[in-house]
Write a protein that holds these residues in place. Structure first.
Motif, PDB file in Angstrom:
ATOM      1  N   GLN A 153      17.772  16.666   9.037  1.00  0.00           N
ATOM      2  CA  GLN A 153      16.701  16.386   8.084  1.00  0.00           C
ATOM      3  C   GLN A 153      15.465  15.819   8.786  1.00  0.00           C
ATOM      4  OE1 GLN A 153      16.402  16.491   4.360  1.00  0.00           O
ATOM      5  NE2 GLN A 153      17.734  18.197   4.931  1.00  0.00           N
ATOM      6  N   ILE A 154      15.686  14.925   9.722  1.00  0.00           N
ATOM      7  CA  ILE A 154      14.568  14.335  10.461  1.00  0.00           C
ATOM      8  C   ILE A 154      13.831  15.405  11.264  1.00  0.00           C
ATOM      9  CG2 ILE A 154      14.002  12.757  12.367  1.00  0.00           C
ATOM     10  CD1 ILE A 154      16.160  10.874  11.299  1.00  0.00           C
ATOM     11  N   ALA A 155      14.575  16.411  11.738  1.00  0.00           N
ATOM     12  CA  ALA A 155      13.970  17.464  12.567  1.00  0.00           C
ATOM     13  C   ALA A 155      13.228  18.520  11.751  1.00  0.00           C
ATOM     14  CB  ALA A 155      15.054  18.135  13.409  1.00  0.00           C
ATOM     15  N   LEU A 156      13.472  18.581  10.438  1.00  0.00           N
ATOM     16  CA  LEU A 156      12.807  19.594   9.618  1.00  0.00           C
ATOM     17  C   LEU A 156      11.310  19.344   9.549  1.00  0.00           C
ATOM     18  CD1 LEU A 156      15.163  19.994   6.513  1.00  0.00           C
ATOM     19  CD2 LEU A 156      14.702  21.709   8.276  1.00  0.00           C
ATOM     20  N   PRO A 157      10.496  20.413   9.542  1.00  0.00           N
ATOM     21  CA  PRO A 157       9.051  20.218   9.350  1.00  0.00           C
ATOM     22  C   PRO A 157       8.777  19.694   7.950  1.00  0.00           C
ATOM     23  CG  PRO A 157       9.618  22.547   9.246  1.00  0.00           C
ATOM     24  CD  PRO A 157      10.861  21.824   9.703  1.00  0.00           C
ATOM     25  N   PRO A 158       7.750  18.865   7.805  1.00  0.00           N
ATOM     26  CA  PRO A 158       7.459  18.284   6.487  1.00  0.00           C
ATOM     27  C   PRO A 158       6.910  19.319   5.510  1.00  0.00           C
ATOM     28  CG  PRO A 158       5.789  17.626   8.084  1.00  0.00           C
ATOM     29  CD  PRO A 158       6.863  18.337   8.854  1.00  0.00           C
ATOM     30  N   THR A 159       7.260  19.148   4.254  1.00  0.00           N
ATOM     31  CA  THR A 159       6.685  19.930   3.167  1.00  0.00           C
ATOM     32  C   THR A 159       5.609  19.070   2.509  1.00  0.00           C
ATOM     33  OG1 THR A 159       8.868  20.913   2.768  1.00  0.00           O
ATOM     34  CG2 THR A 159       7.172  21.257   1.082  1.00  0.00           C
ATOM     35  N   VAL A 160       4.343  19.454   2.676  1.00  0.00           N
ATOM     36  CA  VAL A 160       3.261  18.627   2.154  1.00  0.00           C
ATOM     37  C   VAL A 160       2.872  19.077   0.756  1.00  0.00           C
ATOM     38  CG1 VAL A 160       2.397  17.948   4.420  1.00  0.00           C
ATOM     39  CG2 VAL A 160       1.570  20.064   3.361  1.00  0.00           C
ATOM     40  N   LEU A 219      15.494  14.273   2.644  1.00  0.00           N
ATOM     41  CA  LEU A 219      15.457  12.884   3.070  1.00  0.00           C
ATOM     42  C   LEU A 219      14.016  12.418   3.290  1.00  0.00           C
ATOM     43  CD1 LEU A 219      16.828  10.252   3.957  1.00  0.00           C
ATOM     44  CD2 LEU A 219      17.143  11.270   6.234  1.00  0.00           C
ATOM     45  N   ARG A 220      13.193  13.259   3.898  1.00  0.00           N
ATOM     46  CA  ARG A 220      11.799  12.892   4.138  1.00  0.00           C
ATOM     47  C   ARG A 220      11.086  12.577   2.827  1.00  0.00           C
ATOM     48  NH1 ARG A 220       8.033  13.688   8.212  1.00  0.00           N
ATOM     49  NH2 ARG A 220       9.522  14.925   9.444  1.00  0.00           N
ATOM     50  N   GLN A 221      11.327  13.396   1.809  1.00  0.00           N
ATOM     51  CA  GLN A 221      10.651  13.179   0.533  1.00  0.00           C
ATOM     52  C   GLN A 221      11.145  11.903  -0.144  1.00  0.00           C
ATOM     53  OE1 GLN A 221       8.048  14.908  -0.318  1.00  0.00           O
ATOM     54  NE2 GLN A 221       8.247  16.436   1.319  1.00  0.00           N
ATOM     55  N   ARG A 222      12.422  11.589   0.033  1.00  0.00           N
ATOM     56  CA  ARG A 222      12.938  10.333  -0.525  1.00  0.00           C
ATOM     57  C   ARG A 222      12.282   9.133   0.162  1.00  0.00           C
ATOM     58  NH1 ARG A 222      17.543   8.277  -3.436  1.00  0.00           N
ATOM     59  NH2 ARG A 222      16.932   6.125  -3.836  1.00  0.00           N
ATOM     60  N   VAL A 223      12.105   9.220   1.478  1.00  0.00           N
ATOM     61  CA  VAL A 223      11.473   8.129   2.223  1.00  0.00           C
ATOM     62  C   VAL A 223       9.990   8.036   1.869  1.00  0.00           C
ATOM     63  CG1 VAL A 223      10.911   7.259   4.520  1.00  0.00           C
ATOM     64  CG2 VAL A 223      13.158   8.257   4.092  1.00  0.00           C
ATOM     65  N   ALA A 224       9.321   9.172   1.697  1.00  0.00           N
ATOM     66  CA  ALA A 224       7.912   9.154   1.298  1.00  0.00           C
ATOM     67  C   ALA A 224       7.741   8.457  -0.046  1.00  0.00           C
ATOM     68  CB  ALA A 224       7.364  10.578   1.235  1.00  0.00           C
ATOM     69  N   MET A 225       8.662   8.704  -0.960  1.00  0.00           N
ATOM     70  CA  MET A 225       8.610   8.027  -2.251  1.00  0.00           C
ATOM     71  C   MET A 225       8.771   6.522  -2.065  1.00  0.00           C
ATOM     72  SD  MET A 225       8.316   8.351  -5.523  1.00  0.00           S
ATOM     73  CE  MET A 225       8.791   7.628  -7.098  1.00  0.00           C
ATOM     74  N   ILE A 251       0.069  11.835   3.998  1.00  0.00           N
ATOM     75  CA  ILE A 251       0.175  10.899   5.120  1.00  0.00           C
ATOM     76  C   ILE A 251       1.539  10.221   5.108  1.00  0.00           C
ATOM     77  CG2 ILE A 251      -0.694   8.686   6.008  1.00  0.00           C
ATOM     78  CD1 ILE A 251      -3.501   9.608   5.138  1.00  0.00           C
ATOM     79  N   LEU A 252       2.011   9.837   3.939  1.00  0.00           N
ATOM     80  CA  LEU A 252       3.331   9.214   3.835  1.00  0.00           C
ATOM     81  C   LEU A 252       4.434  10.209   4.202  1.00  0.00           C
ATOM     82  CD1 LEU A 252       2.903   7.191   0.501  1.00  0.00           C
ATOM     83  CD2 LEU A 252       2.247   6.549   2.833  1.00  0.00           C
ATOM     84  N   ILE A 253       4.302  11.435   3.735  1.00  0.00           N
ATOM     85  CA  ILE A 253       5.280  12.472   4.064  1.00  0.00           C
ATOM     86  C   ILE A 253       5.320  12.710   5.573  1.00  0.00           C
ATOM     87  CG2 ILE A 253       5.808  14.935   3.850  1.00  0.00           C
ATOM     88  CD1 ILE A 253       4.675  14.783   0.978  1.00  0.00           C
ATOM     89  N   ASN A 254       4.155  12.895   6.167  1.00  0.00           N
ATOM     90  CA  ASN A 254       4.088  13.224   7.595  1.00  0.00           C
ATOM     91  C   ASN A 254       4.577  12.085   8.486  1.00  0.00           C
ATOM     92  OD1 ASN A 254       3.064  15.912   7.503  1.00  0.00           O
ATOM     93  ND2 ASN A 254       1.034  15.133   7.030  1.00  0.00           N
ATOM     94  N   ASN A 255       4.429  10.856   8.031  1.00  0.00           N
ATOM     95  CA  ASN A 255       4.789   9.696   8.848  1.00  0.00           C
ATOM     96  C   ASN A 255       6.122   9.067   8.462  1.00  0.00           C
ATOM     97  OD1 ASN A 255       2.352   8.829  10.731  1.00  0.00           O
ATOM     98  ND2 ASN A 255       1.466   9.589   8.817  1.00  0.00           N
ATOM     99  N   ALA A 256       6.864   9.718   7.573  1.00  0.00           N
ATOM    100  CA  ALA A 256       8.097   9.107   7.064  1.00  0.00           C
ATOM    101  C   ALA A 256       9.097   8.776   8.162  1.00  0.00           C
ATOM    102  CB  ALA A 256       8.742  10.040   6.028  1.00  0.00           C
ATOM    103  N   PHE A 257       9.127   9.555   9.232  1.00  0.00           N
ATOM    104  CA  PHE A 257      10.050   9.311  10.342  1.00  0.00           C
ATOM    105  C   PHE A 257       9.304   8.971  11.631  1.00  0.00           C
ATOM    106  CE2 PHE A 257      12.556  12.592   7.814  1.00  0.00           C
ATOM    107  CZ  PHE A 257      13.255  11.629   7.104  1.00  0.00           C
ATOM    108  N   GLY A 284       9.458  -0.177  15.584  1.00  0.00           N
ATOM    109  CA  GLY A 284       8.875   0.471  14.416  1.00  0.00           C
ATOM    110  C   GLY A 284       9.254   1.919  14.220  1.00  0.00           C
ATOM    111  N   ASP A 285      10.340   2.388  14.845  1.00  0.00           N
ATOM    112  CA  ASP A 285      10.792   3.774  14.726  1.00  0.00           C
ATOM    113  C   ASP A 285      11.407   3.974  13.341  1.00  0.00           C
ATOM    114  OD1 ASP A 285      12.131   6.210  14.782  1.00  0.00           O
ATOM    115  OD2 ASP A 285      12.914   5.944  16.801  1.00  0.00           O
ATOM    116  N   MET A 286      10.661   4.646  12.460  1.00  0.00           N
ATOM    117  CA  MET A 286      11.120   4.800  11.087  1.00  0.00           C
ATOM    118  C   MET A 286      12.361   5.685  10.978  1.00  0.00           C
ATOM    119  SD  MET A 286       9.245   3.125   8.906  1.00  0.00           S
ATOM    120  CE  MET A 286       9.489   4.084   7.422  1.00  0.00           C
ATOM    121  N   GLY A 287      12.416   6.738  11.788  1.00  0.00           N
ATOM    122  CA  GLY A 287      13.589   7.600  11.746  1.00  0.00           C
ATOM    123  C   GLY A 287      14.852   6.845  12.097  1.00  0.00           C
TER     124      GLY A 287
END
Length: 357
Positions: free
Chosen positions: A34-41, A90-96, A123-129, A327-330
């Motif tokens: 999930q962390i490796a997947l490209p973000p869906t903006v 997972l990225r979208q859950r973290v962005a939320m 910005i939140l989506i792209n930086n979630a990890f 500060g490594d979010m992932g």
């Protein structure tokens, strides 16, 4: 059942196919994938939804020049569509979760600037990890946050005409986005003074000093409908291009020295962006940030009342991901999801366990 509970924490919900997939892969492997997947903006989706609505109204006979939009409603449509069709669950859950910490709101003029909201949410989506320091710097320079917490067009002090820097963002970046109100141990408990009282992390003088750091920020570009080719300091949020980061207008930046919390002083005469970068880095490296952010993310993903041990373990990961990176979010999100307090069933019946949904 175990996988279903895991996915209720790591996603917005799962069907049987996903439950079976994650059961076969294992939780750790699925998180890494999930962390490796490209973000869906969200911005392109919102734009396409608005274009469809616009075209339908034109086809129904409305004058295109009289149609105003998009609105916050189209942001909402895009958010739901994205989270019903995306793969980066997972990225979208973290962005939320990030959106509930680094807050902006449609209960403002942002209601009519959904491109500002989608740009901010991306910005939140792209930086979630990513790294939390990078996220904090990027958020601080968005016109959306600049408008919402009023450091867009924030002037330096000019005493003889009663102009003073706006203190709103300086207060909130400390109180809500980084260090919190009181000095913390690594397990999130308050550090106490000799009289047994909690120790404040900052006072009003600290707010005033930090407010000077965020002076001089103004629009980075003007909107097409403003009729301007070049932005200027003082251009309203309605004339500012909300998708372009704010820039520094040196003549409006306070160039005096600035004493930050902990006795650290930014020297006089520095470039405004240097002041901002150094101030944010100073806050980011404060001992409070690890336990403060660990508690926030545990509460939004796992449980409302994490134990001191849980917070301590997660703050330790925030402070050092095992490779010397802070500060490594992932790394933090994976640790939160894989911690025994999230995975074991032993505490499920405890009255303080659980999360209000």
């Amino acid at each position: 059942m175990e996988t279903s509970r895991f996915l209720s924490q790591a996603t917005f919900g799962a069907n049987r196919a996903l439950i079976e997939e994650v059961t076969a892969k294992g939780f750790s492997t699925w998180i890494d994938e999930q962390i490796a997947l490209p973000p869906t903006v969200i911005t392109p989706l919102m734009e396409s939804i608005w274009q469809e609505a616009f075209d339908a109204r034109v086809a129904a006979g409305e004058d295109p020049d009289e149609i105003f939009g998009p609105y916050a409603l189209h942001f909402n449509y895009a958010w739901w569509q994205l989270n019903m069709t995306n793969n980066d669950l997972l990225r979208q859950r973290v962005a939320m979760a990030l959106s509930e910490i680094l807050v902006i709101s449609i209960n403002s003029d942002l209601r009519d600037r959904p491109e500002a909201m989608t740009n901010y949410y991306d910005i939140l989506i792209n930086n979630a990890f990513g790294n939390y320091e990078d996220l904090l710097k990027e958020v601080s320079l968005t016109p959306t946050m600049g408008y919402y917490l009023s450091h867009l067009n924030n002037p330096k002090e000019i005493i003889n005409v009663n102009i003073h820097p706006d203190e709103n963002y300086a207060r909130e970046i400390m109180q809500l986005f980084s260090i919190g109100l009181y000095e913390l141990n690594n397990d999130g408990s308050h550090i106490l003074d000799g009289a047994g009282n909690s120790i404040p992390t900052y006072d009003n003088d600290d707010i005033k000093e930090l407010a000077q750091v965020f002076t001089g920020l103004g629009p980075g570009a003007a909107t097409e409908w403003s009729g301007l080719t070049t932005p200027y300091f003082g251009l309203s949020f309605w004339g500012a291009e909300a998708t372009v980061p704010m820039i520094m207008y040196p003549e409006w930046h306070d160039t005096s020295d600035k004493e930050l919390i902990g006795g650290v002083t930014l020297p006089a005469g520095q470039d405004g962006m240097t002041d901002i970068e150094q101030a944010i880095s100073h806050l980011f490296n404060h001992n409070n940030v690890g336990p403060f952010m660990a508690r926030h993310f545990i509460q939004r993903l796992i449980k409302s009342n994490p134990t001191p041990g849980y917070i301590d373990r997660m703050a330790t990961v925030f402070n050092n991901n095992g490779q010397g990176i802070r500060g490594d979010m992932g790394a933090l999100i994976k640790a939160i999801l894989m911690d025994p307090e999230a995975r074991d069933c032993a505490s499920l019946m405890a009255p303080e366990n659980g999360q209000l949904r």
